[in-house]
Scaffold this active site. Structure first.
Site, mmCIF file in Angstrom:
data_model
loop_
_atom_site.group_PDB
_atom_site.id
_atom_site.type_symbol
_atom_site.label_atom_id
_atom_site.label_comp_id
_atom_site.label_asym_id
_atom_site.label_seq_id
_atom_site.Cartn_x
_atom_site.Cartn_y
_atom_site.Cartn_z
ATOM 1 N N SER A 135 0.853 -1.187 0.000
ATOM 2 C CA SER A 135 0.000 0.000 0.000
ATOM 3 C C SER A 135 0.888 1.236 0.000
ATOM 4 C CB SER A 135 -0.903 -0.008 1.236
ATOM 5 O OG SER A 135 -1.762 1.095 1.238
ATOM 6 N N LYS A 161 -1.009 -0.898 -4.462
ATOM 7 C CA LYS A 161 -2.239 -0.182 -4.112
ATOM 8 C C LYS A 161 -1.898 1.267 -3.836
ATOM 9 C CE LYS A 161 -4.452 -0.419 0.001
ATOM 10 N NZ LYS A 161 -5.297 -0.999 1.084
ATOM 11 N N LEU A 162 -2.617 2.176 -4.481
ATOM 12 C CA LEU A 162 -2.411 3.603 -4.281
ATOM 13 C C LEU A 162 -3.521 4.166 -3.410
ATOM 14 C CD1 LEU A 162 -1.554 4.757 -7.932
ATOM 15 C CD2 LEU A 162 0.019 3.919 -6.170
ATOM 16 N N LYS A 163 -3.170 4.855 -2.356
ATOM 17 C CA LYS A 163 -4.151 5.623 -1.605
ATOM 18 C C LYS A 163 -4.539 6.845 -2.440
ATOM 19 C CE LYS A 163 -4.214 3.314 2.371
ATOM 20 N NZ LYS A 163 -5.432 2.738 2.979
ATOM 21 N N ASP A 188 -7.341 2.886 -3.213
ATOM 22 C CA ASP A 188 -8.085 2.848 -1.955
ATOM 23 C C ASP A 188 -8.411 4.273 -1.542
ATOM 24 O OD1 ASP A 188 -9.164 2.372 0.523
ATOM 25 O OD2 ASP A 188 -7.313 1.686 1.450
ATOM 26 N N ASN A 190 -10.529 5.110 1.161
ATOM 27 C CA ASN A 190 -10.859 5.265 2.579
ATOM 28 C C ASN A 190 -12.038 6.212 2.797
ATOM 29 O OD1 ASN A 190 -7.470 4.852 2.977
ATOM 30 N ND2 ASN A 190 -8.875 3.571 4.163
ATOM 31 N N GLU A 213 -11.277 0.573 -3.823
ATOM 32 C CA GLU A 213 -11.615 0.162 -2.461
ATOM 33 C C GLU A 213 -12.283 1.302 -1.699
ATOM 34 O OE1 GLU A 213 -9.272 -1.527 1.516
ATOM 35 O OE2 GLU A 213 -8.190 -1.211 -0.366
ATOM 36 N N ASP A 238 -14.295 -2.220 2.437
ATOM 37 C CA ASP A 238 -13.390 -2.404 3.574
ATOM 38 C C ASP A 238 -14.119 -1.954 4.836
ATOM 39 O OD1 ASP A 238 -11.430 -2.220 5.536
ATOM 40 O OD2 ASP A 238 -10.098 -0.912 4.424
ATOM 41 N N LYS A 262 -10.216 -7.523 7.116
ATOM 42 C CA LYS A 262 -9.270 -7.170 8.164
ATOM 43 C C LYS A 262 -9.796 -7.773 9.464
ATOM 44 C CE LYS A 262 -7.660 -2.840 6.112
ATOM 45 N NZ LYS A 262 -7.777 -1.358 6.169
ATOM 46 N N GLY A 290 -4.353 -4.714 5.670
ATOM 47 C CA GLY A 290 -3.375 -4.503 6.729
ATOM 48 C C GLY A 290 -3.641 -3.226 7.491
#
Length: 367
Positions: A135, A161-163, A188, A190, A213, A238, A262, A290
């Site tokens: 990540s 994976k790119l935030k 992702d 969030n 995500e 998630d 998770k 994670g």
């Protein structure tokens, strides 16, 4: 088993580099470790609650408090407890899944150490190594991002994976695609977007991402279902998935086609396995997320990720991704994979010297 006592140990773990997401930047982890002691064995676990309630409502001080005041006394009062009994005993306490997960995992670790059974075998793992993704946090510039991604690919990570967040999404993905070609790539958010951003998020469709995500709020499966109808890129949930019941609802609504599991978020590895089984039965891919775990949490995650339904690489990165020195023997990448621990329980032990150096407080809760 009868619990003799529970140790709550706080440790401070500086990250090798700041890790930025859409909800904040972490430079160090205030980690709560849980050690359950029984006459037959002791078990370790890591509570993944963050220092502040940003990823979820839980936070590390609150997790320690609810364990101290309610959960540990409830478990210590039992004449016999096993991992399945932890969930039943703690069920009356609403929420606090990360705290519950830590206690259940520590009890399960002690139970398996006493019987000599590895965590992976107990869960039903089918592999002895798992493919690893990494990540990549939000960076200050595109060149900095490209340098970071290039470094992780050189280390052997098999998925990036790119935030992302508004203002750091399409151009960042475009730059990585143009520089590195057809690598396995996902993003992702969030929960940083709303349904009003659907047209903007559709601009990610041409980049052939594995998934997007958690683009929307954690409490809105209906809008995720609507967004899924508007995008070609698969949606992964998630923060929205807290239990097998939540996963079943998301699948029924077609709010996602992939689930990030998770264990801390869903209340422990037993519930994580239930979600795995449910998703596998419905043809929904899962992968193991994670929470910047130390080797204690990472060992259990790697065992979980070896179950047959985990068909996508997880965020089970090597120790050096986050920590210059781990509290256990380091997990090291081999051909893009991490080996599944084979010893009893989680299969790793904390290094006493390192643990002593990073410990900030220890509290013993006798039965």
């Amino acid at each position: 088993m009868k619990i003799t006592g529970v140790e709550l140990r706080r440790i401070s773990m500086p990250l090798v580099a700041p890790f930025r997401t859409s909800f904040g930047t972490e430079q160090a982890r205030d980690v709560l470790l849980v050690r359950v002691v029984t006459p037959d064995a002791e078990g370790w676990a890591e509570c993944v609650a963050m220092e502040e309630p940003l990823y979820s409502p839980e936070y590390v001080d609150g997790a320690a408090d609810v364990m101290r005041r309610f959960m540990v006394p409830a478990l210590a009062a039992l004449h016999h407890v096993d991992a399945y009994g932890v969930g039943r005993t703690l069920e009356p306490f609403k929420g606090h899944r990360m705290a519950k997960a830590a206690l259940e995992t520590a009890v399960l670790d002690a139970q398996l150490r006493a019987s000599g059974e590895p965590f992976a075998r107990f869960l039903g793992a089918s592999r002895d190594a798992v493919p690893c993704g990494v990540s990549v946090g939000i960076m200050d510039s595109i060149p900095q991002l490209l340098d970071a991604v290039g470094g992780y690919l050189a280390e052997g990570y098999v998925r990036i994976k790119l935030k992302i967040e508004p203002g750091w999404d399409v151009e960042a993905v475009r730059a990585v695609r143009e520089r590195f070609g057809d690598i396995p790539l996902q993003v992702d958010a969030n929960a940083a977007y709303t349904l009003a951003d659907a047209a903007h998020l559709s601009r990610l469709d041409p980049f052939d991402l594995l998934l997007i995500e958690q683009p929307l709020g954690d409490d809105d499966l209906v809008q995720h279902a609507e967004l899924a109808r508007r995008l070609r890129t698969p949606l992964c949930l998630d923060e929205s998935i807290h239990s097998a019941a939540h996963a079943a609802a998301a699948i029924s609504l077609k709010a996602c086609s992939i689930v990030n599991i998770k264990p801390g978020r869903v209340g422990g590895y037993l519930e994580a396995r239930r979600i795995h089984d449910l998703c596998r039965a419905h043809g929904v891919a899962v992968w193991c997320g994670g929470m910047l775990e130390t080797g204690i949490g990472r060992a259990a995650n790697v065992a979980l990720a070896a179950l047959p339904g985990f068909t996508l690489p997880g965020d089970t990165s090597a120790s050096r991704r986050y920590y210059a020195r781990d509290v256990t023997a380091p997990f090291e990448l081999r051909d893009g994979h991490l080996a599944v621990p084979t010893g009893p329980g989680i299969g790793v032990d904390p290094d006493p010297a390192v643990l002593a150096e990073v410990t900030t407080s220890v509290e013993w809760l006798p039965a």
